[in-house]
Design a protein around this motif. Structure first.
Motif, mmCIF file in Angstrom:
data_model
loop_
_atom_site.group_PDB
_atom_site.id
_atom_site.type_symbol
_atom_site.label_atom_id
_atom_site.label_comp_id
_atom_site.label_asym_id
_atom_site.label_seq_id
_atom_site.Cartn_x
_atom_site.Cartn_y
_atom_site.Cartn_z
ATOM 1 N N GLU A 65 -9.057 -2.976 5.426
ATOM 2 C CA GLU A 65 -9.426 -2.282 4.190
ATOM 3 C C GLU A 65 -10.866 -1.813 4.242
ATOM 4 N N GLY A 66 -11.338 -1.669 5.471
ATOM 5 C CA GLY A 66 -12.695 -1.158 5.637
ATOM 6 C C GLY A 66 -13.602 -2.195 6.257
ATOM 7 N N GLN B 116 -11.747 12.936 -2.685
ATOM 8 C CA GLN B 116 -11.851 11.495 -2.397
ATOM 9 C C GLN B 116 -10.680 10.698 -2.969
ATOM 10 N N ARG C 294 -9.055 -2.785 -2.107
ATOM 11 C CA ARG C 294 -10.364 -3.446 -2.011
ATOM 12 C C ARG C 294 -10.644 -4.278 -3.259
ATOM 13 N N MET D 195 -7.037 2.740 -0.922
ATOM 14 C CA MET D 195 -7.966 1.763 -0.329
ATOM 15 C C MET D 195 -8.842 1.147 -1.410
ATOM 16 N N VAL D 196 -9.219 1.947 -2.406
ATOM 17 C CA VAL D 196 -10.026 1.424 -3.512
ATOM 18 C C VAL D 196 -9.227 0.358 -4.257
ATOM 19 N N HIS E 204 -16.116 3.369 -6.293
ATOM 20 C CA HIS E 204 -16.183 3.299 -4.827
ATOM 21 C C HIS E 204 -17.272 2.324 -4.399
ATOM 22 N N TYR F 219 -8.511 8.664 -0.905
ATOM 23 C CA TYR F 219 -8.865 7.293 -0.506
ATOM 24 C C TYR F 219 -8.512 6.275 -1.590
ATOM 25 N N ASP G 100 -8.832 -12.037 -4.128
ATOM 26 C CA ASP G 100 -8.261 -12.866 -3.056
ATOM 27 C C ASP G 100 -9.338 -13.696 -2.375
ATOM 28 N N VAL H 177 -11.795 7.879 9.020
ATOM 29 C CA VAL H 177 -10.509 8.447 8.598
ATOM 30 C C VAL H 177 -10.427 9.930 8.935
ATOM 31 N N LYS I 63 -28.852 8.081 -2.860
ATOM 32 C CA LYS I 63 -28.639 9.248 -3.723
ATOM 33 C C LYS I 63 -29.206 8.973 -5.117
ATOM 34 N N MET J 20 0.816 -1.213 0.000
ATOM 35 C CA MET J 20 0.000 0.000 0.000
ATOM 36 C C MET J 20 0.856 1.272 0.000
ATOM 37 N N GLN K 291 -21.680 2.739 2.921
ATOM 38 C CA GLN K 291 -21.257 3.638 1.843
ATOM 39 C C GLN K 291 -22.068 3.340 0.582
ATOM 40 N N SER L 225 -12.086 3.195 11.081
ATOM 41 C CA SER L 225 -13.133 3.431 10.068
ATOM 42 C C SER L 225 -13.247 4.913 9.744
HETATM 43 C C1 LIG Z 1 -3.154 -19.473 4.656
HETATM 44 C C2 LIG Z 1 -3.146 -18.447 3.547
HETATM 45 C C3 LIG Z 1 -4.421 -17.591 3.534
HETATM 46 C C4 LIG Z 1 -4.793 -17.163 2.137
HETATM 47 C C5 LIG Z 1 -5.846 -16.047 2.168
HETATM 48 C C6 LIG Z 1 -5.174 -14.674 2.229
HETATM 49 C C7 LIG Z 1 -6.082 -13.640 1.563
HETATM 50 C C8 LIG Z 1 -5.553 -12.256 1.765
HETATM 51 C C9 LIG Z 1 -4.322 -12.024 0.987
HETATM 52 C C10 LIG Z 1 -4.084 -10.816 0.481
HETATM 53 C C11 LIG Z 1 -5.108 -9.719 0.618
HETATM 54 C C12 LIG Z 1 -4.509 -8.373 0.259
HETATM 55 C C13 LIG Z 1 -3.634 -7.907 1.383
HETATM 56 C C14 LIG Z 1 -4.432 -7.171 2.445
HETATM 57 C C15 LIG Z 1 -3.579 -6.928 3.681
HETATM 58 C C16 LIG Z 1 -4.297 -6.056 4.669
HETATM 59 C C17 LIG Z 1 -4.314 -4.583 4.230
HETATM 60 C C18 LIG Z 1 -5.176 -3.778 5.146
HETATM 61 C C19 LIG Z 1 -4.797 -2.312 5.074
HETATM 62 C C20 LIG Z 1 -5.782 -1.423 5.762
HETATM 63 O O1 LIG Z 1 -6.665 -1.840 6.480
HETATM 64 S S1 LIG Z 1 -5.549 0.235 5.353
HETATM 65 C C21 LIG Z 1 -6.794 1.089 6.254
HETATM 66 C C22 LIG Z 1 -8.156 0.787 5.728
HETATM 67 N N1 LIG Z 1 -9.081 1.719 6.299
HETATM 68 C C23 LIG Z 1 -10.299 1.935 5.773
HETATM 69 O O2 LIG Z 1 -10.743 1.285 4.854
HETATM 70 C C24 LIG Z 1 -11.068 3.065 6.404
HETATM 71 C C25 LIG Z 1 -12.526 3.020 6.007
HETATM 72 N N2 LIG Z 1 -13.100 4.353 6.080
HETATM 73 C C26 LIG Z 1 -13.238 5.132 4.931
HETATM 74 O O3 LIG Z 1 -12.928 4.752 3.832
HETATM 75 C C27 LIG Z 1 -13.871 6.513 5.124
HETATM 76 O O4 LIG Z 1 -13.677 6.928 6.441
HETATM 77 C C28 LIG Z 1 -15.398 6.472 4.816
HETATM 78 C C29 LIG Z 1 -15.580 6.234 3.349
HETATM 79 C C30 LIG Z 1 -16.084 5.394 5.610
HETATM 80 C C31 LIG Z 1 -16.031 7.805 5.237
HETATM 81 O O5 LIG Z 1 -15.423 8.830 4.476
HETATM 82 P P1 LIG Z 1 -15.679 10.350 4.889
HETATM 83 O O6 LIG Z 1 -14.885 11.196 3.984
HETATM 84 O O7 LIG Z 1 -15.468 10.503 6.360
HETATM 85 O O8 LIG Z 1 -17.227 10.657 4.709
HETATM 86 P P2 LIG Z 1 -18.349 10.345 3.657
HETATM 87 O O9 LIG Z 1 -19.297 11.492 3.741
HETATM 88 O O10 LIG Z 1 -18.922 9.004 3.895
HETATM 89 O O11 LIG Z 1 -17.692 10.390 2.181
HETATM 90 C C32 LIG Z 1 -17.538 11.668 1.558
HETATM 91 C C33 LIG Z 1 -17.739 11.470 0.047
HETATM 92 O O12 LIG Z 1 -16.635 10.710 -0.444
HETATM 93 C C34 LIG Z 1 -17.132 9.569 -1.121
HETATM 94 N N3 LIG Z 1 -16.135 8.526 -0.915
HETATM 95 C C35 LIG Z 1 -15.826 7.940 0.259
HETATM 96 N N4 LIG Z 1 -14.843 7.043 0.084
HETATM 97 C C36 LIG Z 1 -14.534 7.076 -1.246
HETATM 98 C C37 LIG Z 1 -13.595 6.359 -2.048
HETATM 99 N N5 LIG Z 1 -12.788 5.429 -1.521
HETATM 100 N N6 LIG Z 1 -13.540 6.634 -3.372
HETATM 101 C C38 LIG Z 1 -14.376 7.566 -3.890
HETATM 102 N N7 LIG Z 1 -15.304 8.295 -3.192
HETATM 103 C C39 LIG Z 1 -15.359 8.017 -1.878
HETATM 104 C C40 LIG Z 1 -18.454 9.268 -0.507
HETATM 105 O O13 LIG Z 1 -19.238 8.472 -1.374
HETATM 106 C C41 LIG Z 1 -18.978 10.675 -0.328
HETATM 107 O O14 LIG Z 1 -19.401 11.133 -1.583
HETATM 108 P P3 LIG Z 1 -20.613 12.168 -1.692
HETATM 109 O O15 LIG Z 1 -20.106 13.419 -1.032
HETATM 110 O O16 LIG Z 1 -21.781 11.559 -0.973
HETATM 111 O O17 LIG Z 1 -20.854 12.310 -3.167
#
Ligand SMILES: CCCCCCCC/C=C\CCCCCCCCCC(=O)SCCNC(=O)CCNC(=O)[C@H](O)C(C)(C)COP(=O)(O)OP(=O)(O)OC[C@H]1O[C@@H](n2cnc3c(N)ncnc32)[C@H](O)[C@@H]1OP(=O)(O)O
Ligand SMILES: Cc1cc2nc3c(=O)[nH]c(=O)nc-3n(C[C@H](O)[C@H](O)[C@H](O)COP(=O)(O)OP(=O)(O)OC[C@H]3O[C@@H](n4cnc5c(N)ncnc54)[C@H](O)[C@@H]3O)c2cc1C
Length: 560
Positions: free
Chosen positions: A320-321, A171, A181, A177-178, A270, A174, A187, A42, A336, A1, A329, A40
């Motif tokens: 990843e959420g 956005q 995901r 993360m997309v 998204h 973010y 996977d 961010v 909408k 990442m 979401q 969650s």
């Molecule tokens: C034995 C062997 C086993 C084998 C099996 C193994 C299998 C696995 C192997 C490999 C897998 C891959 C490896 C993975 C390793 C782990 C990696 C993990 C890493 C992490 O976890 S990183 C951190 C992740 N964190 C998150 O995901 C946080 C989640 N939260 C958010 O995304 C945001 O806070 C939110 C989206 C929930 C809220 O956003 P926020 O801005 O506060 O507010 P909103 O009003 O909801 O959104 C505003 C506006 O933006 C739009 N929007 C939101 N997100 C996106 C986006 N990503 N892209 C585009 N637009 C986005 C949203 O729709 C709103 O739009 P609007 O204003 O309504 O039009």
């Protein structure tokens, strides 16, 4: 990442500087976003990055205990650098979350740099392979970085400290993360297909009950209950593979559009990545546990490969959420879209079916026989009607609340189900589209058509309440779907082993004595047992200290 974050949020100049170092492993990076107090949410992150115009630097600081970075993979012991997400503060104003490249450890001796506190957060669920990942904790005590280590593709801070927002959607912050995901959906298919391969092969060799006149007992794969539990999971493994291929295409297409500042499909990307990640990981986690149960007692042995697969896989429902947060979401975007239907704005992409609102709100399913359920048009329309009607019902209920946000909050459990219905429609649609393509191989297309119908009719059966409550089906049509499902299981049975052999996993990769390609399970189980360290001694450690005194004492007592 670390790499996709720099690619997505770094300027050309920053990419030229940092990516070659990462590709050559001259630095090791991690993605430090989540904190002890926020994951969650961010926008709720507390780490600060305050611009100091006197020195042209950002001061990175952890102001509270809850601002400690917590969970990032590779952070605890391996990484030398991180993309750190922090609140950007300049000229006394907080501009919200931005990404910063921060060096954490010396490239000379790997010791943490001044002001940096680093460590691993400790053991995790089960004894699974995830304990080999150093998910870490990180705190900053006023650590200074050059201004040019703020990732500046989406926004900038000038030398004077002025904040400048580029003309791109915020956005895009973010975007990493997309990207992950969409990879997690593929996977899910890999993890699920491994579990199903083990369970199908074992079910084919395991015999229990049913012996006639001393003849062989019955293969458990022939029991209808085993088939009704296992074959939908087999179908899901193929379904998630095909929808994952499509999602990868969608992601690539959106990325190309972003290059020319076309943001028209950002919302679709998204919704699809968030929703498909949530639905496929939840289903896969449940399915791996079901495959363990399908293998009876031996499924609980580590040598079956299933306990570790489960322990390593299940965090996919969270990382990843969190799946609920992501489905909400999707629900927001559904609401909408419904609200825009009256404005005449035609929905596009995977929401396009909602444009048929007049028809779908009153359509009557035309299924009259079980065989009718083999018609993809009937399946497609039933799933569209269910998803649309659930979304419209939610929108109508929210509309009766005192305000939209309050209504959304009150109806969030229903919205969750509407989001799942929408995502399941996408999975079914992509499976139907796949089996309509030219598919090489004698009989392969027919088998995939069977699996497509198994996935669709099993999902319909499992969520029949939605279809009945929305009037999308009658109880009779639901019963006909279940009747057809039973017939499909009988058609899948002769090819079940071939359908998992088709995943082409080596025994090494599968890591399971139950899933061996040669089916020679019992000798392998028996041989594996003797590798247990407990069997290095015939008389167990502790006999003389604990068992012997107990046995002797009880013997004495029994003679009194
Ligand atoms: C034995 C062997 C086993 C084998 C099996 C193994 C299998 C696995 C192997 C490999 C897998 C891959 C490896 C993975 C390793 C782990 C990696 C993990 C890493 C992490 O976890 S990183 C951190 C992740 N964190 C998150 O995901 C946080 C989640 N939260 C958010 O995304 C945001 O806070 C939110 C989206 C929930 C809220 O956003 P926020 O801005 O506060 O507010 P909103 O009003 O909801 O959104 C505003 C506006 O933006 C739009 N929007 C939101 N997100 C996106 C986006 N990503 N892209 C585009 N637009 C986005 C949203 O729709 C709103 O739009 P609007 O204003 O309504 O039009
Ligand atoms: C194995 C693993 C690896 C990880 N790797 C990384 C990494 O490399 N980098 C990184 O930055 N992070 C990483 N994370 C952190 C991960 O991204 C977060 O744990 C995840 O985003 C969930 O956030 P949370 O922990 O704050 O959960 P929370 O949001 O606290 O979830 C707790 C409960 O609250 C519910 N909830 C929260 N908000 C709402 C809402 N608005 N409405 C309804 N319900 C709600 C959730 O559904 C859940 O049931 C990793 C986590 C794990 C387990």
């Amino acid at each position: 990442m670390f790499v996709p974050a720099i690619k997505g949020q770094g300027t050309e100049e920053q990419q030229k500087k940092w990516l070659p170092l990462a590709y050559k492993f001259q630095i090791i990076g991690c993605y430090a976003q989540t904190e002890l107090g926020h994951g969650s949410n961010v926008q709720g992150l507390e780490t600060t990055a305050t611009f100091d115009p006197m020195t042209d630097e950002f001061v990175i600081h952890s102001p509270t205990l809850t601002s400690s970075k917590w969970w990032p993979g590779g952070l605890g012991k391996a990484s030398t650098h991180a993309v750190v997400y922090a609140r950007l503060i300049t000229e006394g104003k907080d501009y919200g979350i931005h990404g910063f490249i921060v060096q954490l450890r010396s490239l000379e001796d790997h010791s943490p740099l001044p002001g940096v506190t680093l460590g691993d957060i400790g053991g995790k669920f089960g004894s699974g392979a995830y304990n080999s990942m150093d998910n870490g904790v990180l705190r900053f005590d006023h650590v200074r970085i050059p201004r040019d280590q703020m990732l500046m593709r989406l926004s900038q801070v000038t030398r004077e400290g002025k904040y400048v927002q580029s003309d791109v959607p915020k956005q895009l912050l973010y975007g990493t993360m997309v990207y992950v995901r969409q990879s997690i959906v593929a996977d899910a298919s890999k993890a699920l297909s491994r579990a199903v391969c083990i369970a199908v092969r074992y079910s084919a060799i395991r015999k229990q009950f049913g012996s006639q006149d001393g003849g062989p007992e019955t293969q458990v794969l022939n029991y209808r209950t085993q088939q009704s539990r296992l074959f939908p999971l087999l179908a899901s493994a193929y379904a998630f593979r095909f929808v994952g291929d499509w999602l990868n295409w969608l992601y690539t297409d959106v990325t190309q559009k972003l290059e020319v500042k076309d943001y028209s499909t950002l919302q679709e990307a998204h919704a699809c990545t968030a929703g498909l990640k949530a639905v496929t990981t939840s289903a896969t986690a449940d399915a791996i546990e079901e495959c363990r149960k399908l293998c009876g007692g031996h499924g609980y042995l580590n040598s079956s490969g299933l306990p570790e697969l489960f322990a390593v896989y299940v965090p996919a429902c969270t990382y990843e959420g969190d799946n609920v947060v992501l489905l909400l979401q999707v629900a927001r975007i559904l609401m909408k879209t419904v609200s825009q239907l009256t404005s005449g704005k035609q929905p596009v992409g995977t929401m396009a079916y909602m444009g048929k609102v007049q028809h779908l709100m009153q359509s009557k399913c035309a299924v009259k026989t079980a065989e009718d359920w083999l018609n993809p048009a009937f399946i497609q329309e039933a799933f569209e009607a269910r998803a649309l009607r659930m979304a419209v019902n939610c929108a109508q209920n929210i509309g009766q609340a005192s305000n939209q946000e309050e209504g959304f909050y009150e109806r969030s459990p229903d919205l969750l189900e509407a989001a799942v219905a929408h995502i399941q429609l996408i999975i079914v649609t992509k499976f139907i589209e796949k089996v309509h393509q030219d598919i090489p191989g004698h009989g392969v297309k027919e088998q995939l058509q069977n699996l497509c119908n198994v996935y669709a009719l099993y999902t319909l059966h499992k969520h029949l309440g939605d279809f009945l409550a929305t009037g999308s089906l009658t109880p009779k049509q639901g019963a006909l779907a279940n009747e057809q499902l039973g017939k499909l299981y009988a058609q899948v049975r002769p090819n079940a082993v071939a359908l998992v052999d088709a995943f082409n996993y080596t025994d090494h990769y599968l890591g399971s004595v139950l899933g061996r390609y040669d089916g020679n399970v019992y000798p392998a189980l028996y041989e594996e047992a003797w590798k247990d360290p407990l069997n290095e001694t015939v008389v167990p450690e502790g006999y003389h200290e604990y068992l012997r005194p107990l046995l002797k004492q009880q013997l004495k007592l029994s003679r009194l």
